[in-house]
Write an enzyme that holds these catalytic residues in place. Structure first.
Site, mmCIF file in Angstrom:
data_model
loop_
_atom_site.group_PDB
_atom_site.id
_atom_site.type_symbol
_atom_site.label_atom_id
_atom_site.label_comp_id
_atom_site.label_asym_id
_atom_site.label_seq_id
_atom_site.Cartn_x
_atom_site.Cartn_y
_atom_site.Cartn_z
ATOM 1 C CG ASN A 7 130.552 70.601 119.232
ATOM 2 O OD1 ASN A 7 129.600 71.638 119.733
ATOM 3 N ND2 ASN A 7 130.946 69.728 120.108
ATOM 4 C CD GLU A 34 128.456 68.866 122.879
ATOM 5 O OE1 GLU A 34 127.980 69.033 123.666
ATOM 6 O OE2 GLU A 34 129.520 69.519 122.740
ATOM 7 C CG ASP A 145 133.768 67.584 119.049
ATOM 8 O OD1 ASP A 145 135.112 67.075 119.368
ATOM 9 O OD2 ASP A 145 133.061 68.054 120.231
ATOM 10 C CG ASN A 147 135.462 65.073 121.989
ATOM 11 O OD1 ASN A 147 135.801 66.402 122.746
ATOM 12 N ND2 ASN A 147 134.139 64.829 122.163
ATOM 13 C CG ASP A 216 135.926 70.896 116.609
ATOM 14 O OD1 ASP A 216 134.866 70.362 116.625
ATOM 15 O OD2 ASP A 216 136.649 71.296 117.570
ATOM 16 C CG ASP A 245 132.460 74.686 124.100
ATOM 17 O OD1 ASP A 245 132.126 74.472 123.181
ATOM 18 O OD2 ASP A 245 132.810 73.826 125.103
ATOM 19 C CG HIS A 246 133.661 73.175 119.698
ATOM 20 N ND1 HIS A 246 134.729 71.781 119.476
ATOM 21 C CD2 HIS A 246 133.058 72.501 120.743
ATOM 22 C CE1 HIS A 246 134.591 70.808 120.260
ATOM 23 N NE2 HIS A 246 133.761 71.410 121.219
#
Length: 257
Positions: A7, A34, A145, A147, A216, A245-246
């Site tokens: 991501n 994303e 991802d 989530n 992930d 941030d991943h």
């Protein structure tokens, strides 16, 4: 064969990092989430210069998924058949004899939010579709991802996260339902150190403290599970200036017998 997912939280911002990472790691397939790019802005030429074919489904500002592959991508599927959803979250294609699926699962926002119900309904529809994909194709990898942190060991502080999205019982049940159709969590096929995470909040020194979540994942069908030689999270890109941030997740596979 090496499969990876990342991501990137805006491909426009992270493109130099992605290009450098591709040159270093040289995955056969990379699933991106994303991307946050409309299709006419996707960096096809830059990726082709590194030897990657690309399939992508994007929109402005939000969402967006892509598959990058060293071999041509065939039978490309955008979205989930039969699911009315304008958000660009799903992309599938066949390459190198493997059906690869890129997912960007909705976040859900909060347990009392309509977005949470949307997430659970979305995951149920995806499960039904993937069940057919596994039956038809056999060699399947579902990456992205999700989530969802599947277990407490995938959360730096289960007590602090109790009652929140990403860790709730219905979300975890939806994740297990994906495994029930014959998929395997590639990372859990191998011994791992403790506190392996793939996402860390930007603030509060979360990365330095390893206050993360493992959301992930690379899920593989039984045949690929038998060929899986290892799966890791590459935290290196998370330390870059202006990182996602991943962190990327990678899995390697032996050649079929």
């Amino acid at each position: 064969m090496k499969l990876a997912t990342w991501n990137v939280n805006s491909l426009r911002v992270r493109l130099p990092q992605v290009l450098a990472w591709l040159q270093t790691q040289q995955p056969d397939v990379l699933a991106l989430q994303e991307t946050k790019l409309e299709d006419h802005l996707f960096p096809v030429a830059e990726l082709a210069a590194l030897g990657y074919h690309a399939a992508f489904s994007g929109q402005k500002t939000y969402n967006g998924v892509a598959l990058l592959s060293r071999q041509p991508l065939q039978d490309v599927q955008l979205g989930v058949p039969g699911l009315a959803d304008d958000q660009r979250r799903v992309l599938a294609a066949t390459t190198g004899g493997v059906r690869v699926v890129c997912l960007y699962v909705p976040n859900g926002q909060a347990l009392d939010s309509p977005k949470y119900a949307y997430k659970l309904n979305w995951l149920a529809a995806v499960r039904n579709w993937l069940q057919a994909e596994v039956t038809v194709h056999g060699r399947v990898a579902v990456m992205g991802d999700f989530n969802v942190a599947p277990e407490d060991r995938d959360v730096y502080s289960p007590a602090r996260w109790a009652g929140q999205v990403l860790v709730s019982d219905p979300e975890r049940a939806a994740f297990r339902a994906l495994l029930d159709i014959g998929l395997h969590d590639a990372l859990r096929l191998h011994d791992q150190p403790e506190r392996v995470f793939s996402w860390w909040n930007y603030g509060r020194l979360a990365l330095a403290r390893n206050w993360g979540l493992r959301i992930d994942h690379i899920l593989v069908s039984a045949t690929l599970a038998g060929e899986c030689q290892g799966c890791t999270v590459d935290t290196g890109p998370r330390h870059h200036e202006r990182p996602s941030d991943h962190a990327p997740v990678l899995a390697t596979f032996a050649a079929p017998a």
